[in-house]
Write an enzyme that holds these catalytic residues in place. Structure first.
Site, short mmCIF file in Angstrom:
data_model
loop_
_atom_site.label_atom_id
_atom_site.label_comp_id
_atom_site.label_asym_id
_atom_site.label_seq_id
_atom_site.Cartn_x
_atom_site.Cartn_y
_atom_site.Cartn_z
N LYS A 46 0.85 -1.19 0.00
CA LYS A 46 0.00 0.00 0.00
C LYS A 46 0.89 1.25 0.00
O LYS A 46 1.90 1.30 0.70
CB LYS A 46 -0.90 -0.01 1.24
CG LYS A 46 -1.82 1.19 1.39
CD LYS A 46 -2.62 1.07 2.68
CE LYS A 46 -3.52 2.28 2.90
NZ LYS A 46 -4.29 2.17 4.16
N SER A 72 -9.78 0.85 7.71
CA SER A 72 -9.22 0.91 6.36
C SER A 72 -8.67 -0.40 5.82
O SER A 72 -8.29 -0.47 4.65
CB SER A 72 -8.11 1.97 6.31
OG SER A 72 -8.67 3.25 6.38
N SER A 89 -8.98 2.81 3.43
CA SER A 89 -8.05 3.40 2.49
C SER A 89 -7.16 2.38 1.77
O SER A 89 -6.36 2.76 0.90
CB SER A 89 -7.15 4.39 3.23
OG SER A 89 -6.42 3.76 4.27
#
Length: 483
Positions: free
Chosen positions: A85, A185, A161
């Site tokens: 990520k 997230s 996210s």
């Protein structure tokens, strides 16, 4: 490797792919090339925003040349292709925009401790995944890189996210990818994309070398996976602390991958389908998924009873808003240092700019009060769980939501989170309390979209054991996204 063989490998989880390398059936380089084929075939998803193919090829070649993988010396995940990520998983000399136009040219100068652990375990890093600006949103549609498409449907968000990681795993590009979780997230994208998403307990991993913790302990780092055993194996890789950490979670008595093979004692489980926040209601199909999971757990010998700990919802929402405001003000300072000037308003998402501006005017007293509120509500939550071991709740109160809902400015940060919590419900409570929480793809809507069901507990071991039982009792791997 031809495209057909590369696509067939998408059905293998990380532990199985590592087994192919350890047995000599495939090399780490072959696994990587197959993953690159799958990535190129799914470019329209916009899940990966930075290709690191040369770096990955060098690492895979080094693993193959050393012979360590085939000699069993590199762990259960060595040789497996892996994506990071683009937030909270910095890799030295790799791009690190964190979804922000203000940081569009930023390059990391050092690797995160957790990334070093991934690489030491033999995971082959070959790309970075899309994320909203600074992880502020539970959807992944940053203006810098554009929205990530959910493989299940282009009309629903993949969540955020960690939405880029979730989409890549759901599409079979990789069996697992890294994520981070500050108000849901990891678990929100897991629910939207039909995956396993574990948020570890507070202090399970380290934020070294850059920090002691994130959002005063709200943030935890881990991964998105398709199987429970992959989540357990990855947690074994990153569990631990670095010198100088402010606190750490007690070490597990046995490795997590080993623990899921053991039968847990009967657990006392509270089940709730209503939101802890006033106002929002839970969609009937989500209620049904949670209730069916409760019935399955009761059938497995656990004690399942209705109920939930009560918290002061306003105090929680106010505290989370303040902590995000201060964090965004800090990140604004980082962007200023990177650019050599103050960023312009149009270099931020509109909702981020609201948080930045409120952060500039947040007093030290307000910040201290927010931290105190988090601790007070944690004690209230734990008291409400007295006599029970696990909480069973929805991951999202709704089916996967549409785009342009969870990233819009609402005038104030608190109003922004009111909208978020009307969809996410319980997820932020695991961050506030520091409890471990896992979302499992145990439900499906009438039109075939995934529904996540969430378990919370003070420690990961029991969650992973329950997840493994449910994976057998209510299997999900046969369900594949339509795209």
């Amino acid at each position: 490797m031809n495209t057909t063989d590369a696509l067939e490998l998408a059905d293998f989880d990380a532990v199985a792919q590592a087994g192919l390398v350890a047995s000599g059936e495939l090399s780490a380089a072959e696994l990587l090339e197959a993953a690159i084929v799958r990535l190129e075939a799914t470019r329209e998803l916009n899940a990966v925003i930075a290709d690191l193919f040369d770096r990955g090829r060098q690492q895979a070649a080094a693993l193959d040349e050393s012979g360590a993988v085939r000699n069993g010396g590199s762990g259960p995940l060595a040789g497996v292709p892996f994506l990071l990520k683009d937030l909270g998983a910095s890799l030295a000399d790799a791009p690190e925009a964190m979804g922000s136009r203000a940081l569009r040219t930023h390059v990391a100068t050092e690797s995160a401790w957790i990334v070093d652990r991934y690489i030491a375990a033999g995971l082959v890093v070959f790309g970075k995944t899309n994320t909203p600006e600074w992880g502020n949103h539970c959807t992944t549609e940053p203006s810098l890189f554009g929205p990530t498409v959910n493989p299940w449907s282009p009309s629903i968000t993949p969540g955020g996210s960690s939405g880029g990681s979730a989409a890549a795993v759901a599409a079979g590009v990789v069996p697992a990818a890294s994520g981070g979780d500050g108000t849901g997230s990891i678990r929100v994208p897991a629910s939207c994309c039909g995956l396993v998403g574990l948020k570890p307990r507070r202090g399970r991993t380290s934020f070294a070398p850059g920090g002691g913790h994130g959002l005063e302990g709200l943030v935890n780092e881990h991964a998105l996976t398709r199987t429970v055993r992959d989540s357990a194996a990855l947690l074994d890789v990153v569990a631990g602390s670095a010198p100088g950490d402010p606190y750490t979670a007690p070490a597990s008595k046995v490795p997590f991958l080993q623990a899921i093979m053991q039968q847990s004692a009967a657990q006392r489980i509270l089940i709730a389908t209503a939101s802890p926040f006033q106002g929002p209601t839970t969609h009937p199909e989500v209620v049904g998924a949670v209730e069916r999971t409760g019935a399955a757990l009761a059938g497995l010998g656990h004690i399942v009873e209705p109920g939930a700990p009560a918290i002061d919802a306003d105090a929680v929402a106010d505290a989370i808003a303040v902590l995000h405001n201060v964090s965004n003000a800090q990140l604004h300072a980082m962007a200023t240092a990177h650019l050599g000037r103050a960023p312009h308003e149009d270099e931020f998402e509109p909702s981020t700019w609201v948080m930045v501006r409120e952060g500039f005017t947040t007093s030290g007293v307000a910040y201290a009060d927010a931290i105190g509120a988090v601790h007070a509500q944690t004690r209230r939550f734990v008291a409400g769980m007295d006599g029970h071991d696990v909480l069973l709740v929805p991951t999202l109160l709704t089916p996967p939501p549409p785009y342009a809902l969870l990233d819009q400015p609402r005038g104030t940060t608190r109003a922004f989170f009111d909208v978020e919590f009307a969809t996410t419900g319980w997820t932020s409570l695991a961050n506030v309390t520091g409890w471990a929480a896992v979302s499992l793809p145990l439900g499906v809507t009438s039109d075939g979209l995934p529904i996540g069901v969430q378990l919370m507990a003070p420690d990961e071991t029991i969650l992973l054991q329950l997840a493994a039982q449910l994976e057998t009792a209510m299997p999900w791997l046969h369900r594949q996204p339509s795209m």
